[in-house]
Design a protein around this motif. Sequence first.
Motif, PDB file in Angstrom:
ATOM      1  N   LYS A   1       0.027   4.515  -0.758  1.00 59.53           N
ATOM      2  CA  LYS A   1      -0.621   5.836  -0.669  1.00 59.53           C
ATOM      3  C   LYS A   1       0.281   6.839   0.054  1.00 59.53           C
ATOM      4  O   LYS A   1       0.931   6.473   1.043  1.00 59.53           O
ATOM      5  CB  LYS A   1      -1.973   5.722   0.036  1.00 59.53           C
ATOM      6  CG  LYS A   1      -1.889   5.244   1.475  1.00 59.53           C
ATOM      7  CD  LYS A   1      -3.283   5.014   2.050  1.00 59.53           C
ATOM      8  CE  LYS A   1      -3.186   4.513   3.470  1.00 59.53           C
ATOM      9  NZ  LYS A   1      -4.320   3.670   3.853  1.00 59.53           N
TER      10      LYS A   1
ATOM     11  N   MET B   1     -11.855  -4.688   7.015  1.00 56.47           N
ATOM     12  CA  MET B   1     -10.890  -4.095   7.942  1.00 56.47           C
ATOM     13  C   MET B   1     -11.374  -4.328   9.365  1.00 56.47           C
ATOM     14  O   MET B   1     -12.526  -4.001   9.689  1.00 56.47           O
ATOM     15  CB  MET B   1     -10.770  -2.600   7.691  1.00 56.47           C
ATOM     16  CG  MET B   1      -9.804  -2.282   6.561  1.00 56.47           C
ATOM     17  SD  MET B   1      -9.529  -0.524   6.407  1.00 56.47           S
ATOM     18  CE  MET B   1     -10.978  -0.088   5.456  1.00 56.47           C
TER      19      MET B   1
ATOM     20  N   ARG C   1       3.095   6.942   7.637  1.00 54.52           N
ATOM     21  CA  ARG C   1       2.642   8.073   6.832  1.00 54.52           C
ATOM     22  C   ARG C   1       2.490   9.291   7.727  1.00 54.52           C
ATOM     23  O   ARG C   1       2.091   9.169   8.867  1.00 54.52           O
ATOM     24  CB  ARG C   1       1.292   7.749   6.172  1.00 54.52           C
ATOM     25  CG  ARG C   1       1.368   6.693   5.090  1.00 54.52           C
ATOM     26  CD  ARG C   1      -0.002   6.325   4.576  1.00 54.52           C
ATOM     27  NE  ARG C   1      -0.837   5.691   5.581  1.00 54.52           N
ATOM     28  CZ  ARG C   1      -0.836   4.387   5.850  1.00 54.52           C
ATOM     29  NH1 ARG C   1      -0.064   3.569   5.162  1.00 54.52           N
ATOM     30  NH2 ARG C   1      -1.601   3.895   6.796  1.00 54.52           N
TER      31      ARG C   1
ATOM     32  N   ILE D   1      -7.997   0.382  -3.250  1.00 48.51           N
ATOM     33  CA  ILE D   1      -8.436  -0.128  -1.947  1.00 48.51           C
ATOM     34  C   ILE D   1      -9.239   0.905  -1.162  1.00 48.51           C
ATOM     35  O   ILE D   1      -9.616   0.672  -0.022  1.00 48.51           O
ATOM     36  CB  ILE D   1      -7.232  -0.616  -1.099  1.00 48.51           C
ATOM     37  CG1 ILE D   1      -6.280   0.534  -0.789  1.00 48.51           C
ATOM     38  CG2 ILE D   1      -6.488  -1.736  -1.818  1.00 48.51           C
ATOM     39  CD1 ILE D   1      -5.188   0.151   0.213  1.00 48.51           C
TER      40      ILE D   1
ATOM     41  N   ASN E   1      -5.434   4.474  -2.420  1.00 50.49           N
ATOM     42  CA  ASN E   1      -6.778   4.825  -1.942  1.00 50.49           C
ATOM     43  C   ASN E   1      -7.456   5.946  -2.720  1.00 50.49           C
ATOM     44  O   ASN E   1      -8.644   6.155  -2.554  1.00 50.49           O
ATOM     45  CB  ASN E   1      -6.733   5.328  -0.497  1.00 50.49           C
ATOM     46  CG  ASN E   1      -6.407   4.245   0.470  1.00 50.49           C
ATOM     47  OD1 ASN E   1      -5.406   3.549   0.291  1.00 50.49           O
ATOM     48  ND2 ASN E   1      -7.228   4.084   1.480  1.00 50.49           N
TER      49      ASN E   1
ATOM     50  N   ARG F   1      -2.879  -6.350   2.793  1.00 54.59           N
ATOM     51  CA  ARG F   1      -2.596  -5.013   2.264  1.00 54.59           C
ATOM     52  C   ARG F   1      -1.708  -4.296   3.274  1.00 54.59           C
ATOM     53  O   ARG F   1      -2.177  -3.868   4.323  1.00 54.59           O
ATOM     54  CB  ARG F   1      -3.907  -4.241   2.067  1.00 54.59           C
ATOM     55  CG  ARG F   1      -4.993  -4.998   1.302  1.00 54.59           C
ATOM     56  CD  ARG F   1      -6.296  -4.207   1.298  1.00 54.59           C
ATOM     57  NE  ARG F   1      -6.692  -3.777   2.635  1.00 54.59           N
ATOM     58  CZ  ARG F   1      -7.480  -4.469   3.444  1.00 54.59           C
ATOM     59  NH1 ARG F   1      -8.026  -5.597   3.054  1.00 54.59           N
ATOM     60  NH2 ARG F   1      -7.747  -4.011   4.655  1.00 54.59           N
ATOM     61  N   ILE F   2      -0.417  -4.189   2.951  1.00 54.29           N
ATOM     62  CA  ILE F   2       0.529  -3.669   3.933  1.00 54.29           C
ATOM     63  C   ILE F   2       1.220  -2.416   3.417  1.00 54.29           C
ATOM     64  O   ILE F   2       1.772  -2.401   2.318  1.00 54.29           O
ATOM     65  CB  ILE F   2       1.562  -4.759   4.299  1.00 54.29           C
ATOM     66  CG1 ILE F   2       0.831  -5.931   4.984  1.00 54.29           C
ATOM     67  CG2 ILE F   2       2.655  -4.198   5.187  1.00 54.29           C
ATOM     68  CD1 ILE F   2       1.742  -7.038   5.474  1.00 54.29           C
ATOM     69  N   GLY F   3       1.157  -1.347   4.219  1.00 51.20           N
ATOM     70  CA  GLY F   3       1.790  -0.081   3.855  1.00 51.20           C
ATOM     71  C   GLY F   3       2.953   0.262   4.742  1.00 51.20           C
ATOM     72  O   GLY F   3       4.124   0.122   4.361  1.00 51.20           O
ATOM     73  N   SER F   4       2.656   0.721   5.950  1.00 52.15           N
ATOM     74  CA  SER F   4       3.693   1.335   6.782  1.00 52.15           C
ATOM     75  C   SER F   4       4.876   0.432   7.129  1.00 52.15           C
ATOM     76  O   SER F   4       5.998   0.913   7.261  1.00 52.15           O
ATOM     77  CB  SER F   4       3.089   1.967   8.036  1.00 52.15           C
ATOM     78  OG  SER F   4       1.935   1.308   8.448  1.00 52.15           O
TER      79      SER F   4
ATOM     80  N   MET G   1     -13.552  -8.227   1.122  1.00 52.67           N
ATOM     81  CA  MET G   1     -12.509  -7.421   1.749  1.00 52.67           C
ATOM     82  C   MET G   1     -13.056  -6.845   3.042  1.00 52.67           C
ATOM     83  O   MET G   1     -14.253  -6.550   3.132  1.00 52.67           O
ATOM     84  CB  MET G   1     -12.133  -6.296   0.791  1.00 52.67           C
ATOM     85  CG  MET G   1     -11.090  -5.331   1.269  1.00 52.67           C
ATOM     86  SD  MET G   1     -11.755  -3.913   2.133  1.00 52.67           S
ATOM     87  CE  MET G   1     -10.545  -2.680   1.716  1.00 52.67           C
TER      88      MET G   1
ATOM     89  N   VAL H   1       0.847  -1.199   0.000  1.00 51.83           N
ATOM     90  CA  VAL H   1       0.000   0.000   0.000  1.00 51.83           C
ATOM     91  C   VAL H   1       0.882   1.249   0.000  1.00 51.83           C
ATOM     92  O   VAL H   1       1.550   1.559   0.980  1.00 51.83           O
ATOM     93  CB  VAL H   1      -0.951  -0.007   1.211  1.00 51.83           C
ATOM     94  CG1 VAL H   1      -1.781   1.275   1.243  1.00 51.83           C
ATOM     95  CG2 VAL H   1      -1.872  -1.223   1.159  1.00 51.83           C
TER      96      VAL H   1
ATOM     97  N   MET I   1      -3.544  -5.824   7.623  1.00 51.95           N
ATOM     98  CA  MET I   1      -2.715  -4.648   7.334  1.00 51.95           C
ATOM     99  C   MET I   1      -1.459  -4.743   8.204  1.00 51.95           C
ATOM    100  O   MET I   1      -1.212  -5.777   8.829  1.00 51.95           O
ATOM    101  CB  MET I   1      -3.494  -3.357   7.612  1.00 51.95           C
ATOM    102  CG  MET I   1      -4.978  -3.476   7.304  1.00 51.95           C
ATOM    103  SD  MET I   1      -5.910  -1.962   7.028  1.00 51.95           S
ATOM    104  CE  MET I   1      -5.239  -0.786   8.143  1.00 51.95           C
ATOM    105  N   SER I   2      -0.678  -3.661   8.271  1.00 55.72           N
ATOM    106  CA  SER I   2       0.597  -3.737   8.999  1.00 55.72           C
ATOM    107  C   SER I   2       0.426  -4.250  10.427  1.00 55.72           C
ATOM    108  O   SER I   2       1.204  -5.074  10.896  1.00 55.72           O
ATOM    109  CB  SER I   2       1.269  -2.364   9.032  1.00 55.72           C
ATOM    110  OG  SER I   2       1.731  -2.025   7.740  1.00 55.72           O
TER     111      SER I   2
HETATM  112  C1  LIG Z   1      -3.843   2.429   4.309  1.00 54.88           C
HETATM  113  C2  LIG Z   1      -4.536   1.138   4.142  1.00 54.88           C
HETATM  114  C3  LIG Z   1      -3.860  -0.079   4.338  1.00 54.88           C
HETATM  115  C4  LIG Z   1      -2.424  -0.179   4.827  1.00 54.88           C
HETATM  116  O1  LIG Z   1      -2.300   0.273   6.115  1.00 54.88           O
HETATM  117  P1  LIG Z   1      -0.943   0.042   6.967  1.00 54.88           P
HETATM  118  O2  LIG Z   1      -1.414   0.080   8.352  1.00 54.88           O
HETATM  119  O3  LIG Z   1      -0.042   1.185   6.601  1.00 54.88           O
HETATM  120  O4  LIG Z   1      -0.370  -1.265   6.564  1.00 54.88           O
HETATM  121  C5  LIG Z   1      -4.562  -1.251   4.092  1.00 54.88           C
HETATM  122  N1  LIG Z   1      -5.841  -1.240   3.676  1.00 54.88           N
HETATM  123  C6  LIG Z   1      -6.520  -0.096   3.479  1.00 54.88           C
HETATM  124  C7  LIG Z   1      -7.943  -0.169   3.024  1.00 54.88           C
HETATM  125  C8  LIG Z   1      -5.894   1.124   3.719  1.00 54.88           C
HETATM  126  O5  LIG Z   1      -6.598   2.257   3.540  1.00 54.88           O
END
Ligand SMILES: *Cc1c(COP(=O)(O)O)cnc(C)c1O
Length: 222
Positions: A27, A155, A221, A69, A48, A212-215, A153, A25, A196-197
């Motif tokens: 963004k 969260m 961020r 996403i 996003n 879905r992994i970002g940070s 999907m 991820v 996620m993370s």
């Molecule tokens: C930002 C986001 C993520 C990733 O989040 P992290 O905590 O940074 O891994 C995953 N899914 C969705 C829908 C997001 O908006």
Amino acid sequence: MAINKEAYQQIQAELQQKNVKLVAVSKTKPVEDIQALYELGQRDFGENYVQELTEKASLLPSDIHWHFIGHLQSNKVKYLAPFVHLIHGVDSLKLLTEINRQAAKNNRIIDCLLQVHIATEETKFGLNEAELAMLLEELQNSELKNVRVLGLMGMASFSEDLEKVKSEFSLLKKLFDKYAASPSSPLSFQILSMGMSGDYRVAMEAGSTLVRIGSLLFGARS
Ligand SMILES: *Cc1c(COP(=O)(O)O)cnc(C)c1O
């Protein structure tokens, strides 16, 4: 900002053991960071915001699979339709119908996931169980030939309480299995996008097929 190469390799090793796919991820992160992860072999990236995604896509290699996403507005589907790989957050027949229309215009079939609301936090996004059942029924009675609903999907709550998070993911997995197994259904459920993370390990234990992994990869961020 540099990407965290060690974290990437360690997470990929963990996921590959269980055959779970990673969407990175990206963004708010610059194209240089995406390119750096691309060079390590990553091909699936998630964004996003429509404008941010299309701008980045135009600057980066064309074999990247772009995942949307965020919450998609019907009037923006047309910008993604030519190339988007998977739309994760679909939660209405209206949106699916527009995705179908734009996909047909582009001579494509667009893959989508339905977003289910499993967290206790209030948000207006995502379907509850009854709405999910209704949407799937409407879908089966509609003739949307240019969209494919490949799964769900969700969260989990933003919480330190991993038992709570786990039970939310388990509920989503139960719904996924229910519709994947339904013999009367023409659906081909294959993807369960959760984790996620902060909770990807819990999600994997509960049966996620895609995280879905970002940070953890790109840093926090701002
Ligand atoms: C930002 C986001 C993520 C990733 O989040 P992290 O905590 O940074 O891994 C995953 N899914 C969705 C829908 C997001 O908006």
